[in-house]
Design a protein around this motif. Structure first.
Motif, mmCIF file in Angstrom:
data_model
loop_
_atom_site.group_PDB
_atom_site.id
_atom_site.type_symbol
_atom_site.label_atom_id
_atom_site.label_comp_id
_atom_site.label_asym_id
_atom_site.label_seq_id
_atom_site.Cartn_x
_atom_site.Cartn_y
_atom_site.Cartn_z
ATOM 1 N N GLY A 83 50.629 31.265 44.144
ATOM 2 C CA GLY A 83 49.943 29.985 44.012
ATOM 3 C C GLY A 83 48.453 30.041 44.173
ATOM 4 O O GLY A 83 47.821 29.037 44.527
ATOM 5 N N ALA A 84 47.833 31.184 43.899
ATOM 6 C CA ALA A 84 46.382 31.312 44.056
ATOM 7 C C ALA A 84 45.644 30.494 43.005
ATOM 8 O O ALA A 84 45.988 30.523 41.826
ATOM 9 N N ASP A 85 44.630 29.752 43.445
ATOM 10 C CA ASP A 85 43.734 29.067 42.522
ATOM 11 C C ASP A 85 42.544 29.955 42.178
ATOM 12 O O ASP A 85 41.989 29.846 41.086
ATOM 13 N N ILE A 86 42.147 30.798 43.125
ATOM 14 C CA ILE A 86 41.071 31.769 42.916
ATOM 15 C C ILE A 86 41.541 33.105 43.476
ATOM 16 O O ILE A 86 42.142 33.161 44.551
ATOM 17 N N ILE A 87 41.263 34.168 42.747
ATOM 18 C CA ILE A 87 41.644 35.510 43.179
ATOM 19 C C ILE A 87 40.384 36.355 43.274
ATOM 20 O O ILE A 87 39.609 36.443 42.321
ATOM 21 N N VAL A 88 40.182 36.965 44.417
ATOM 22 C CA VAL A 88 39.067 37.897 44.610
ATOM 23 C C VAL A 88 39.629 39.304 44.725
ATOM 24 O O VAL A 88 40.552 39.543 45.507
ATOM 25 N N PRO A 102 31.614 34.216 49.533
ATOM 26 C CA PRO A 102 31.242 32.823 49.185
ATOM 27 C C PRO A 102 30.358 32.743 47.943
ATOM 28 O O PRO A 102 30.549 31.852 47.104
ATOM 29 N N GLN A 103 29.388 33.669 47.805
ATOM 30 C CA GLN A 103 28.533 33.673 46.617
ATOM 31 C C GLN A 103 29.342 34.047 45.366
ATOM 32 O O GLN A 103 29.064 33.571 44.259
ATOM 33 N N LEU A 104 30.357 34.899 45.566
ATOM 34 C CA LEU A 104 31.159 35.373 44.436
ATOM 35 C C LEU A 104 32.025 34.258 43.851
ATOM 36 O O LEU A 104 32.196 34.177 42.631
ATOM 37 N N ILE A 105 32.566 33.409 44.703
ATOM 38 C CA ILE A 105 33.482 32.362 44.224
ATOM 39 C C ILE A 105 32.769 31.045 43.927
ATOM 40 O O ILE A 105 33.384 30.140 43.339
ATOM 41 N N ARG A 106 31.502 30.920 44.308
ATOM 42 C CA ARG A 106 30.800 29.645 44.111
ATOM 43 C C ARG A 106 30.761 29.202 42.641
ATOM 44 O O ARG A 106 31.038 28.020 42.352
ATOM 45 N N PRO A 107 30.439 30.073 41.666
ATOM 46 C CA PRO A 107 30.443 29.612 40.264
ATOM 47 C C PRO A 107 31.802 29.089 39.807
ATOM 48 O O PRO A 107 31.861 28.183 38.971
ATOM 49 N N ILE A 108 32.892 29.631 40.356
ATOM 50 C CA ILE A 108 34.223 29.147 39.980
ATOM 51 C C ILE A 108 34.479 27.779 40.609
ATOM 52 O O ILE A 108 35.007 26.870 39.955
ATOM 53 N N ARG A 159 35.041 41.289 42.188
ATOM 54 C CA ARG A 159 34.987 40.195 41.233
ATOM 55 C C ARG A 159 35.988 39.107 41.584
ATOM 56 O O ARG A 159 36.950 39.342 42.316
ATOM 57 N N ALA A 160 35.740 37.918 41.051
ATOM 58 C CA ALA A 160 36.588 36.761 41.312
ATOM 59 C C ALA A 160 37.094 36.197 39.994
ATOM 60 O O ALA A 160 36.385 36.220 38.976
ATOM 61 N N PHE A 161 38.322 35.667 40.016
ATOM 62 C CA PHE A 161 38.954 35.116 38.823
ATOM 63 C C PHE A 161 39.513 33.736 39.139
ATOM 64 O O PHE A 161 40.115 33.535 40.200
ATOM 65 N N SER A 162 39.353 32.819 38.215
ATOM 66 C CA SER A 162 40.061 31.555 38.337
ATOM 67 C C SER A 162 41.522 31.771 37.950
ATOM 68 O O SER A 162 41.870 32.780 37.332
ATOM 69 N N ARG A 163 42.355 30.826 38.291
ATOM 70 C CA ARG A 163 43.788 30.945 37.972
ATOM 71 C C ARG A 163 43.992 31.051 36.457
ATOM 72 O O ARG A 163 44.781 31.860 35.973
#
Length: 314
Positions: A83-88, A102-108, A159-163
């Motif tokens: 159920g991840a909404d964001i994956i780092v 925090p800086q990595l996921i902020r654009p998402i 890196r970070a990914f949206s769902r």
């Protein structure tokens, strides 16, 4: 509720995994739930035990070592199921500074990007040799050309990914996922950006880059393969233009000598020109066939995305 899952692919990381996990956050602004996921890629040491001792919520164990790319994809799939909404994604050797998450996921979170790649200060990393720094920049430049993106540090694994982005990714290469996912995201029109991140001290040598020549060769083959998959017509048109141009040049040369009234027939040159022109046409036809297959691949990817949305619905 927004859930963040931090995944770490591991292979014999008992000495560094504890340090990496200790630095990971448990609370962040804009995130309601943070969970950790470790992919044990057939480790033969105490990696699994260390993960359990550190309170990792999700542990995926592969029966044998399948490589970084397979472990990465296994982590994405498990994160989506959880159920991840964001994956780092980060490395188990504590190379990347966890305080930059925090800086990595902020654009998402702001809806500005679907994929965010952490850009390391390559020129300032002391344990990188001048040759490695040059190759890192060169490889990133080639990836930018192939993907139509502006990612300065393509080999970065932080890196970070949206769902939604994670559900669209497919990694065919067995060596690494870093270059392929960027090229794939660019060709699929995903919003991808980069943010500067810091690095920590070296805990162990890189296992992915065993030697500079082998890394360069593998990276080149990865880029070529992905370019063939996502831009087959352009690739084969360019490839076919080389022998076709050489054949036409030889043909014009033969015609010049023929109309000049030379005594020599120069039949071998005429035969070579015909072969080269024929090779060019064949490669162009192959490009057309590959382009038709690419259209079928896009339809299959749409079906796969719908199935993933159904299977991973939160």
């Amino acid at each position: 509720m927004t859930k963040l899952i931090i995944q770490i692919p591991c292979y014999n990381e008992e000495n560094t995994l504890g340090v990496t996990l200790a630095a990971l956050p448990r609370q962040l602004p804009g995130i309601d739930v943070i969970e950790w996921l470790v992919v044990d890629d057939g480790s033969q040491d105490r990696t699994l035990e260390v993960a359990k001792e550190c309170g990792v919520e999700h542990i995926i164990r592969l029966s044998c070592n399948q490589g970084l790319a397979k472990a990465f994809m296994a982590g994405l799939e498990a994160s989506l199921k959880a159920g991840a909404d964001i994956i780092v994604n980060t490395d188990a050797d504590n190379q990347y500074c966890a305080e930059d998450i925090p800086q990595l996921i902020r654009p998402i979170l702001l809806g500005q990007a679907e994929i965010v790649v952490g850009a390391r200060p390559i020129t300032e990393i002391k344990h990188f040799s001048p040759a490695k720094k040059f190759l890192q920049k060169l490889g990133s430049w080639v990836v930018r050309l192939a993907s139509n993106t502006n990612i300065p540090d393509a080999p970065s694994g932080f890196r970070a990914f949206s769902r939604e982005a994670a559900m669209q990714l497919n990694v065919f290469n067995e060596y690494t996922y870093t270059l392929e996912t960027i090229i794939q995201a660019g060709q699929k029109g995903m919003a991808i950006t980069s943010v500067p991140v810091r690095t920590n001290g070296v805990l162990r040598s890189s296992r992915l880059v065993k030697s500079i020549p082998s890394y360069v060769v593998r990276s080149l083959f990865t880029i070529l393969r992905i370019f063939m998959v996502y831009k087959p017509l352009r690739f084969f048109l360019f490839l076919g233009s080389v022998p076709f141009s050489m054949g036409v040049t030889l043909g014009i040369r033969w015609l010049i000598y023929f109309f000049a009234g030379t005594e020599r027939t120069r039949i071998p040159s005429l035969i070579l020109a015909s072969i080269l022109i024929l090779m060019g046409f064949q490669l162009w036809i192959l490009g057309l066939v590959a382009d038709l297959l690419a259209a079928n691949r896009k339809l299959m990817e749409e079906i796969q995305l719908r199935l993933r949305r159904r299977d991973f619905r939160g």
